[in-house]
Design an enzyme around this catalytic site. Structure first.
Site, short mmCIF file in Angstrom:
data_model
loop_
_atom_site.label_atom_id
_atom_site.label_comp_id
_atom_site.label_asym_id
_atom_site.label_seq_id
_atom_site.Cartn_x
_atom_site.Cartn_y
_atom_site.Cartn_z
N LYS A 126 -96.99 -52.38 43.09
CA LYS A 126 -95.63 -51.89 42.89
C LYS A 126 -94.96 -52.65 41.78
CE LYS A 126 -91.30 -51.78 45.38
NZ LYS A 126 -90.56 -52.29 46.45
N TYR B 193 -90.68 -40.82 45.62
CA TYR B 193 -89.49 -40.02 45.90
C TYR B 193 -89.67 -38.57 45.46
CZ TYR B 193 -87.75 -44.74 46.44
OH TYR B 193 -87.61 -46.04 46.84
N LYS C 123 -85.32 -62.43 41.94
CA LYS C 123 -86.36 -62.56 42.96
C LYS C 123 -87.65 -63.17 42.41
CE LYS C 123 -84.51 -58.96 46.00
NZ LYS C 123 -84.83 -57.87 46.95
N GLU D 259 -103.45 -62.43 45.00
CA GLU D 259 -102.50 -62.05 46.06
C GLU D 259 -103.11 -61.01 47.01
OE1 GLU D 259 -99.63 -62.93 47.10
OE2 GLU D 259 -98.65 -64.05 45.49
N ARG E 125 -81.67 -50.62 45.02
CA ARG E 125 -80.70 -51.60 45.51
C ARG E 125 -79.30 -50.98 45.60
NH1 ARG E 125 -83.26 -56.64 42.01
NH2 ARG E 125 -85.26 -56.66 43.12
N SER F 250 -87.89 -46.53 42.54
CA SER F 250 -86.63 -45.82 42.29
C SER F 250 -86.30 -45.67 40.80
CB SER F 250 -85.49 -46.55 43.01
OG SER F 250 -85.42 -47.90 42.59
N LYS G 136 -96.61 -57.17 44.31
CA LYS G 136 -95.27 -56.65 44.03
C LYS G 136 -94.61 -57.54 42.97
CE LYS G 136 -90.79 -55.67 46.08
NZ LYS G 136 -90.07 -55.36 47.31
C1 PBG Z 1 -87.20 -54.59 49.75
C2 PBG Z 1 -87.74 -53.50 48.89
C3 PBG Z 1 -87.39 -53.18 47.56
C4 PBG Z 1 -88.09 -52.02 47.24
C5 PBG Z 1 -88.87 -51.69 48.35
N1 PBG Z 1 -88.64 -52.63 49.34
C6 PBG Z 1 -86.41 -53.80 46.63
C7 PBG Z 1 -86.65 -55.18 46.16
O1 PBG Z 1 -87.67 -55.81 46.45
O2 PBG Z 1 -85.74 -55.70 45.52
C8 PBG Z 1 -87.99 -51.27 45.94
C9 PBG Z 1 -88.26 -49.80 46.03
C10 PBG Z 1 -87.77 -48.98 44.89
O3 PBG Z 1 -87.21 -49.48 43.89
O4 PBG Z 1 -87.94 -47.77 44.96
N2 PBG Z 1 -87.77 -55.82 49.62
#
Ligand code: PBG
Length: 336
Positions: A261, A326, A230, A246, A218, A287, A208
């Protein structure tokens, strides 16, 4: 082939192999098509809020909604009737329940725990997965516990393991840790085994990346980090080999499914991971990817449905076994 034959062929300019023969019409194209899209490919993300009768559109994710539990029931029944058999749950937590340690995440009667039961109640055979990370519960909007501006690792893993156990007790099928702490898969697996949840699975968000594509998500959960970013836990998007490291470590620690992701901008990783491990590979079309296509389509600049299908097919071609998207419902409706 002798040199004379080659020259002869060249002189005659006679093509023996014409690839276009295999593209002549839809019948032949479909006969030789290497990949297909079915409802079985999808994992449907769902956003859940407290309240009653709520179905609120997320501003940066047109035609995607947050549901209260009563409306969630109808939604999962509809998904089931469309052949969509797996959901990934996210909750929006009221501000007053947030703290640094994500205490509310462990509440046996918390929104997520009730959501799991609600889905199982409405659609008993639906596969339920839950996002496991502290950000929706954190007063700092970070995925772990904050100490002096740093996201502490091992203490966070302990909470994530407890959170996973709590979801397992509520009836979840798979927990999906999305936090990128070191060693969290092992911590979760060990606690689940110890507490006799041997068949509760783990889908690890193993590769990720720290990505700007998560913006609309968010907004959906009101979970943006209150300070910093992050990058001390999510991966640097300049790195490729690190994703394999990882992923392999997560499989060794007990992950049943691994994930890459975001999606479209990371298809090289989907293929790398697919070639490197022997567990199913998921990809998350996040998203921001959803928002981009909606926005371009709204402007009339892209054909929504064609681009949507092209992107979903790209995930299959890259090697994904599971697609969290989605667009799942739209795709399945379109395919009929
Ligand atoms: C929570 C999480 C996130 C997403 C999935 N789980 C946000 C992030 O890590 O900041 C993102 C999913 C998306 O953008 O559709 N840790």
């Amino acid at each position: 082939m002798s040199i004379f034959t080659s020259i002869n062929l060249l002189l005659r300019m006679q093509l023996l192999r014409r690839n276009r023969r295999l593209r002549t019409n839809e019948a032949i194209r479909s006969l030789i098509r290497e990949h297909t899209i079915t409802p079985n490919d999808f994992l449907v993300p769902i956003f859940i809020v407290e309240g009653k009768g709520i179905k609120v559109e997320i501003p940066s994710m047109p035609r995607y909604y947050r549901y209260s539990l009563d409306v969630l029931k109808k939604e999962v029944k509809e998904l089931w009737s469309l052949g969509l058999k797996s959901v990934l749950l996210f909750v929006k937590v009221p501000d007053e329940l947030k703290d640094n340690k994500g205490t509310e995440a462990l509440n046996a009667d918390g929104l997520m725990q009730r959501a799991i039961k609600t889905v199982k109640d409405a659609t008993p055979d639906m596969l339920v997965m839950t996002d496991v990370a502290l950000d929706p519960y954190s007063s700092y909007g970070h995925d772990g516990i904050v100490d002096d501006g740093y996201i502490v690792n091992d203490q966070t893993c302990e909470v994530l393991a407890q959170m996973s156990l709590s979801h397992a007790q509520a009836g979840v099928d798979f927990v999906a840790p999305s936090d990128m702490m070191d060693g969290r898969i092992l911590a979760i697996r060990e606690l689940l085994e110890k507490e006799n949840f041997k068949n509760t699975g783990i889908m690890s968000y193993s590769a990720k990346y720290a990505s700007a594509f998560y913006g609309p998500f968010r907004d959906a959960l009101d979970s943006a980090p209150g300070f910093g970013d992050k990058k001390t836990y999510q991966m640097d998007f300049a790195n490729r080999d690190e994703a394999i490291k990882e992923t392999i470590m997560d499989v060794e620690e007990g992950a049943d499914i691994v994930m890459v992701k975001p999606g479209i901008a990371y298809l090289d990783l989907v293929r790398d991971v697919r070639d490197s491990v022997d567990v199913p590979v998921a990809v998350y079309q996040v998203s921001g990817e959803y928002a981009m296509l909606k926005a371009a389509a709204e402007k009339g600049w892209l054909d929504h449905d064609s681009v949507m299908l092209e992107q979903i097919m790209a995930f299959k071609r890259a090697g994904a076994h599971i697609i969290a998207s989605y667009f799942a419902k739209d795709v399945v409706k379109l395919l009929g």
